[in-house]
Design a protein around this motif. Structure first.
Motif, PDB file in Angstrom:
ATOM      1  N   ILE A   3       1.020  -1.150   0.003  1.00  0.00           N
ATOM      2  CA  ILE A   3      -0.111  -0.008  -0.017  1.00  0.00           C
ATOM      3  C   ILE A   3       0.787   0.938   0.001  1.00  0.00           C
ATOM      4  N   PRO A   4       0.786   2.025  -0.907  1.00  0.00           N
ATOM      5  CA  PRO A   4       1.692   3.296  -1.028  1.00  0.00           C
ATOM      6  C   PRO A   4       1.092   4.153  -0.028  1.00  0.00           C
ATOM      7  N   ALA A   5       1.877   5.219   0.653  1.00  0.00           N
ATOM      8  CA  ALA A   5       1.794   6.478   1.387  1.00  0.00           C
ATOM      9  C   ALA A   5       0.632   7.019   0.575  1.00  0.00           C
ATOM     10  N   GLY A   6      -0.117   7.782   1.561  1.00  0.00           N
ATOM     11  CA  GLY A   6      -1.194   8.693   0.933  1.00  0.00           C
ATOM     12  C   GLY A   6      -2.556   8.047   0.357  1.00  0.00           C
ATOM     13  N   VAL A  21      -3.115   6.094   4.728  1.00  0.00           N
ATOM     14  CA  VAL A  21      -1.929   5.458   5.030  1.00  0.00           C
ATOM     15  C   VAL A  21      -0.839   6.537   5.050  1.00  0.00           C
ATOM     16  N   GLY A  22       0.013   6.573   6.119  1.00  0.00           N
ATOM     17  CA  GLY A  22       0.952   7.620   6.361  1.00  0.00           C
ATOM     18  C   GLY A  22       2.265   7.312   5.734  1.00  0.00           C
ATOM     19  N   ASN A  23       2.624   6.021   5.635  1.00  0.00           N
ATOM     20  CA  ASN A  23       3.968   5.594   5.124  1.00  0.00           C
ATOM     21  C   ASN A  23       3.691   4.331   4.290  1.00  0.00           C
ATOM     22  N   GLY A  59      -2.729   5.040  10.612  1.00  0.00           N
ATOM     23  CA  GLY A  59      -2.340   4.991   9.243  1.00  0.00           C
ATOM     24  C   GLY A  59      -0.837   4.872   9.198  1.00  0.00           C
ATOM     25  N   GLU A  60      -0.020   4.791  10.178  1.00  0.00           N
ATOM     26  CA  GLU A  60       1.218   4.411  10.353  1.00  0.00           C
ATOM     27  C   GLU A  60       1.616   3.001  10.391  1.00  0.00           C
TER      28      GLU A  60
END
Length: 81
Positions: A3-6, A21-23, A59-60
């Motif tokens: 899962i990509p960040a954002g 998602v943060g990272n 989300g981290e």
């Protein structure tokens, strides 16, 4: 899958809850679905797996850099008894 960040993802079993998602999160890794305070117990499917070594935002990525293993901590206590 990775899962990509954002990216915004839904929470399995919840029709209304989504998190951003943060990272980047790699396949089969853990993600915080709510804020976790430093020292809080980390649960996976309701079972304690570790303690947060720092605050973890929703989300981290939850990984060895911000979690101390519950199983390692239990082993250390038994060894010191």
């Amino acid at each position: 899958e990775d899962i990509p960040a954002g990216v915004t993802v839904g929470i399995l079993g919840s029709q209304d809850q989504t998190i951003r998602v943060g990272n980047p999160i790699r396949f089969a890794h853990k993600i915080a679905i709510k804020p976790i305070g430093s020292g809080d117990v980390i649960l996976k499917y309701g079972v304690p797996i570790g303690f947060a070594t720092t605050a973890i935002a929703t989300g981290e990525w939850v990984h060895e850099q911000n979690v101390r293993s519950y199983f390692s901590a239990k082993r250390e206590v038994k060894c010191n008894e």
